[in-house]
Design an enzyme around this catalytic site. Structure first.
Site, PDB file in Angstrom:
ATOM      1  N   GLY A  18       1.039  -1.316  -0.363  1.00  0.00           N
ATOM      2  CA  GLY A  18      -0.146  -0.443   0.100  1.00  0.00           C
ATOM      3  C   GLY A  18       0.989   0.998  -0.406  1.00  0.00           C
ATOM      4  O   GLY A  18       0.414   2.094  -0.784  1.00  0.00           O
ATOM      5  N   ASP A  19       2.256   1.082   0.582  1.00  0.00           N
ATOM      6  CA  ASP A  19       3.226   2.675   0.707  1.00  0.00           C
ATOM      7  C   ASP A  19       3.188   2.968  -0.507  1.00  0.00           C
ATOM      8  O   ASP A  19       3.044   3.973  -1.233  1.00  0.00           O
ATOM      9  CB  ASP A  19       4.155   2.390   1.228  1.00  0.00           C
ATOM     10  CG  ASP A  19       4.037   1.410   3.395  1.00  0.00           C
ATOM     11  OD1 ASP A  19       3.139   2.180   4.001  1.00  0.00           O
ATOM     12  OD2 ASP A  19       3.626   0.696   3.817  1.00  0.00           O
ATOM     13  N   TYR A 194      -6.074 -10.883   3.505  1.00  0.00           N
ATOM     14  CA  TYR A 194      -4.580 -11.108   4.072  1.00  0.00           C
ATOM     15  C   TYR A 194      -5.351 -12.461   4.238  1.00  0.00           C
ATOM     16  O   TYR A 194      -5.550 -13.031   3.465  1.00  0.00           O
ATOM     17  CB  TYR A 194      -4.715 -10.521   5.296  1.00  0.00           C
ATOM     18  CG  TYR A 194      -4.659  -9.021   5.316  1.00  0.00           C
ATOM     19  CD1 TYR A 194      -2.948  -8.476   4.580  1.00  0.00           C
ATOM     20  CD2 TYR A 194      -5.207  -7.868   5.591  1.00  0.00           C
ATOM     21  CE1 TYR A 194      -3.292  -6.856   3.777  1.00  0.00           C
ATOM     22  CE2 TYR A 194      -5.172  -6.385   5.132  1.00  0.00           C
ATOM     23  CZ  TYR A 194      -4.057  -5.819   4.422  1.00  0.00           C
ATOM     24  OH  TYR A 194      -4.003  -4.508   4.306  1.00  0.00           O
ATOM     25  N   ARG A 275      -8.189  -5.035  -0.355  1.00  0.00           N
ATOM     26  CA  ARG A 275      -7.629  -4.572   1.762  1.00  0.00           C
ATOM     27  C   ARG A 275      -6.833  -3.628   1.384  1.00  0.00           C
ATOM     28  O   ARG A 275      -6.553  -2.668   0.299  1.00  0.00           O
ATOM     29  CB  ARG A 275      -6.958  -5.984   1.705  1.00  0.00           C
ATOM     30  CG  ARG A 275      -5.422  -5.807   0.904  1.00  0.00           C
ATOM     31  CD  ARG A 275      -4.504  -7.372   1.436  1.00  0.00           C
ATOM     32  NE  ARG A 275      -3.405  -6.581   1.238  1.00  0.00           N
ATOM     33  CZ  ARG A 275      -2.256  -7.281   0.573  1.00  0.00           C
ATOM     34  NH1 ARG A 275      -2.471  -8.352   0.924  1.00  0.00           N
ATOM     35  NH2 ARG A 275      -1.098  -7.372   0.429  1.00  0.00           N
ATOM     36  N   GLY A 276      -6.386  -3.443   2.668  1.00  0.00           N
ATOM     37  CA  GLY A 276      -5.572  -2.312   2.997  1.00  0.00           C
ATOM     38  C   GLY A 276      -6.418  -0.701   2.596  1.00  0.00           C
ATOM     39  O   GLY A 276      -7.394  -0.474   3.273  1.00  0.00           O
ATOM     40  N   GLU A 277      -5.843   0.005   1.783  1.00  0.00           N
ATOM     41  CA  GLU A 277      -5.984   1.632   1.265  1.00  0.00           C
ATOM     42  C   GLU A 277      -6.186   1.750   0.042  1.00  0.00           C
ATOM     43  O   GLU A 277      -7.508   2.162  -0.415  1.00  0.00           O
ATOM     44  CB  GLU A 277      -5.197   2.194   1.751  1.00  0.00           C
ATOM     45  CG  GLU A 277      -5.398   3.689   1.936  1.00  0.00           C
ATOM     46  CD  GLU A 277      -4.444   5.084   2.322  1.00  0.00           C
ATOM     47  OE1 GLU A 277      -3.815   4.651   3.446  1.00  0.00           O
ATOM     48  OE2 GLU A 277      -4.382   5.927   2.234  1.00  0.00           O
ATOM     49  N   ASP A 278      -5.007   1.473  -1.077  1.00  0.00           N
ATOM     50  CA  ASP A 278      -5.766   2.223  -2.583  1.00  0.00           C
ATOM     51  C   ASP A 278      -6.522   0.442  -3.360  1.00  0.00           C
ATOM     52  O   ASP A 278      -6.954   1.147  -3.804  1.00  0.00           O
ATOM     53  CB  ASP A 278      -3.600   1.421  -3.276  1.00  0.00           C
ATOM     54  CG  ASP A 278      -3.604   2.194  -4.266  1.00  0.00           C
ATOM     55  OD1 ASP A 278      -4.405   3.378  -4.372  1.00  0.00           O
ATOM     56  OD2 ASP A 278      -2.951   1.555  -5.398  1.00  0.00           O
ATOM     57  N   SER A 279      -6.453  -0.549  -2.662  1.00  0.00           N
ATOM     58  CA  SER A 279      -7.184  -1.203  -3.460  1.00  0.00           C
ATOM     59  C   SER A 279      -8.560  -0.342  -3.010  1.00  0.00           C
ATOM     60  O   SER A 279      -9.176  -1.348  -3.870  1.00  0.00           O
ATOM     61  CB  SER A 279      -6.725  -2.725  -3.361  1.00  0.00           C
ATOM     62  OG  SER A 279      -7.038  -3.317  -1.893  1.00  0.00           O
TER      63      SER A 279
HETATM   64  O1  TRH Z   1      -1.006  -4.242   0.092  1.00  0.00           O
HETATM   65  P1  TRH Z   1      -2.247  -3.935   0.808  1.00  0.00           P
HETATM   66  O2  TRH Z   1      -2.840  -4.581   2.095  1.00  0.00           O
HETATM   67  O3  TRH Z   1      -1.362  -2.510   1.804  1.00  0.00           O
HETATM   68  C1  TRH Z   1      -1.228  -2.327   3.076  1.00  0.00           C
HETATM   69  C2  TRH Z   1      -2.108  -0.429   3.641  1.00  0.00           C
HETATM   70  O4  TRH Z   1      -2.240   0.432   2.685  1.00  0.00           O
HETATM   71  C3  TRH Z   1      -1.907  -0.750   5.031  1.00  0.00           C
HETATM   72  O5  TRH Z   1      -2.759   0.837   4.950  1.00  0.00           O
HETATM   73  C4  TRH Z   1      -1.082   0.046   5.812  1.00  0.00           C
HETATM   74  O6  TRH Z   1      -0.479   0.182   6.716  1.00  0.00           O
HETATM   75  C5  TRH Z   1       0.134  -2.084   5.076  1.00  0.00           C
HETATM   76  O7  TRH Z   1      -0.370  -1.507   3.278  1.00  0.00           O
HETATM   77  C6  TRH Z   1       1.053  -0.664   5.529  1.00  0.00           C
HETATM   78  O8  TRH Z   1      -3.171  -2.923   0.408  1.00  0.00           O
HETATM   79  P2  TRH Z   1      -2.792  -1.867  -0.623  1.00  0.00           P
HETATM   80  O9  TRH Z   1      -2.691  -0.441   0.126  1.00  0.00           O
HETATM   81  O10 TRH Z   1      -4.599  -1.741  -1.503  1.00  0.00           O
HETATM   82  O11 TRH Z   1      -2.306  -1.357  -1.689  1.00  0.00           O
HETATM   83  C7  TRH Z   1      -1.859  -2.607  -2.720  1.00  0.00           C
HETATM   84  C8  TRH Z   1      -1.019  -2.280  -3.792  1.00  0.00           C
HETATM   85  O12 TRH Z   1      -0.885  -3.078  -4.899  1.00  0.00           O
HETATM   86  C9  TRH Z   1      -1.908  -1.003  -4.488  1.00  0.00           C
HETATM   87  O13 TRH Z   1      -1.998  -0.302  -5.469  1.00  0.00           O
HETATM   88  C10 TRH Z   1      -2.685  -2.184  -6.438  1.00  0.00           C
HETATM   89  C11 TRH Z   1      -1.355  -2.948  -5.909  1.00  0.00           C
HETATM   90  N1  TRH Z   1      -1.542  -4.247  -6.696  1.00  0.00           N
HETATM   91  C12 TRH Z   1      -0.908  -4.164  -7.923  1.00  0.00           C
HETATM   92  O14 TRH Z   1      -1.030  -3.179  -8.516  1.00  0.00           O
HETATM   93  N2  TRH Z   1      -1.251  -5.723  -8.552  1.00  0.00           N
HETATM   94  C13 TRH Z   1      -1.580  -6.622  -8.068  1.00  0.00           C
HETATM   95  O15 TRH Z   1      -1.309  -8.045  -8.783  1.00  0.00           O
HETATM   96  C14 TRH Z   1      -1.731  -6.923  -6.889  1.00  0.00           C
HETATM   97  C15 TRH Z   1      -2.660  -8.207  -6.194  1.00  0.00           C
HETATM   98  C16 TRH Z   1      -1.876  -5.341  -5.844  1.00  0.00           C
END
Ligand code: TRH
Length: 375
Positions: A18-19, A194, A275-279
């Site tokens: 996510g970061d 997760y 999950r998380g933030e961006d998705s």
């Molecule tokens: O990976 P994450 O669980 O990130 C989390 C959250 O940001 C959380 O708030 C933070 O505290 C923690 O990390 C440290 O989920 P998130 O935020 O959805 O980020 C996933 C990123 O990965 C998103 O930009 C989409 C990208 N992605 C792809 O580009 N291709 C893929 O195949 C997948 C599965 C994800």
């Protein structure tokens, strides 16, 4: 209209994607609006698959001491806007270089602390508040708290120009064909999570009943989601069939997708687990029914954050109920049965939310007008 600014974004990868995912999107969005970005990141590995083509005017630079300020052309292109993502502290030598610049020409960067996304009430109260830097070469400067959010009184959500157009031109049957799947009446579900305790229950439900009687094709994201699903199948093979010995569930394990490819997955599905933030934000833009697994915190603060999000959505009872089960700690929870009627309610809810949120300024636009006012 802002003139072309030099942005420096500092990103520390804590865990997961996510970061860097959020920082990359912000960097690319700024660059396509004509700005220059240096993205300082301590671990850029994930960009190899998220954004293999890179982006013009974004330079990804290793954040390792000592910082390569000279190689990054700091003297030629001093920083106009400094962004510290998710509470990280920019490298001290970078701050010192900004302070030197200020003594030389009087210009100092707008300094932004970009926070995590939340729908809680404190976000509107704290958004755009200044905090005075107490010590070091930049003592006396202001740092501004910038909160993404879901209302006009916050910084808004990342939404690059052209997203809605790309989405409206998306061809789902062609996308499925590219995955080697013929377009059919199966319900398509994406899974990015997760290790939710209700995952075995959900897989069992989908295998035995599909989604209220309709067969399901589950697209499982690479990494933790795919490990979690495979672990359930290892443990519970026999449970994952219905009484006639057939399964209503077909599974496609996906490779790591680019961020654009991940968007397409969300657009192609009838239900998205994110999950998380961006998705989560991307699933909101997809406008399809979604279930969010929030990033768990030790003090359970994430549960208030989840409740605030569901309130913001004006979520129907069945959607709240499913979220509670999906986000419960521990193992072995049942996944509430999802009926067609529920899916229709979820669709109405998410469609309305998308429409509301689309009318707000996006995060990049808000940042640019904030910077223009505070330079
Ligand atoms: O990976 P994450 O669980 O990130 C989390 C959250 O940001 C959380 O708030 C933070 O505290 C923690 O990390 C440290 O989920 P998130 O935020 O959805 O980020 C996933 C990123 O990965 C998103 O930009 C989409 C990208 N992605 C792809 O580009 N291709 C893929 O195949 C997948 C599965 C994800």
């Amino acid at each position: 209209m802002n003139h072309r600014l030099q942005w420096d974004i500092f990103c520390k990868v804590i865990d997961n994607y996510g970061d860097i995912g959020v920082c990359w999107r912000l960097a690319a969005d700024l660059a396509t609006r004509g700005h220059r970005v240096r993205l300082w990141v301590d671990d850029a590995c994930a960009l190899q698959w998220m954004a293999p083509g890179g982006c013009d005017n974004v330079r990804v630079i290793a954040w390792t001491p000592p910082l390569a300020l000279q190689a990054a052309d700091f003297a030629l292109q001093p920083c106009d806007v400094l962004v510290e993502a998710f509470g990280c502290d920019a490298a001290p030598e970078f701050i010192a270089a900004c302070a030197d610049q200020q003594s030389a020409n009087g210009l100092k960067p707008v300094w932004i602390n970009l926070e995590y996304l939340s729908a809680e009430a404190y976000v509107e109260r704290c958004h755009a508040l200044p905090s005075r830097v107490q010590r070091g070469p930049a003592a006396g400067w202001e740092k501004w708290f910038f909160y993404p959010g879901f209302t006009a009184a916050t910084g808004g959500l990342l939404r690059e120009p052209g997203l809605a157009d790309r989405q409206s031109r998306f061809d789902a049957p062609a996308w499925l064909a590219a995955q080697g799947i013929t377009f059919s009446r199966e319900k398509r579900v994406s899974l990015f999570c997760y290790e939710p305790g209700a995952l075995p229950g959900l897989l069992k439900q989908l295998a035995q009943h599909g989604l209220d009687g309709e067969a399901v094709r589950l697209f499982v994201a690479a990494g933790r989601a795919s490990h979690a699903v495979k672990a359930v199948f290892n443990d519970e093979k026999c449970l994952l069939r219905n009484t006639s010995g057939r399964s209503q569930l077909s599974i496609s394990y996906l490779p790591l997708l680019t961020q654009n490819g991940f968007d397409q997955l969300l657009w192609a599905c009838d239900l998205n687990f994110v999950r998380g933030e961006d998705s989560l934000v991307r699933a909101l833009w997809a406008g399809k029914p979604l279930v969010w697994q929030i990033y768990p915190q030790d003090d359970a603060a994430h549960l208030d954050k989840l409740a605030a999000f569901l309130d913001m959505l004006e979520a129907p009872a069945s959607l709240r109920h499913f979220h509670q089960a999906w986000n419960r700690a521990g193992t072995g929870h049942e996944a509430p049965l999802v009926l067609q009627r529920d899916l229709q309610d979820w669709q109405t809810c998410l469609g309305n939310a998308r429409e509301r949120l689309m009318r707000q300024n996006d995060l990049c636009t808000s940042l640019l007008s904030f910077v223009a006012k505070n330079r």
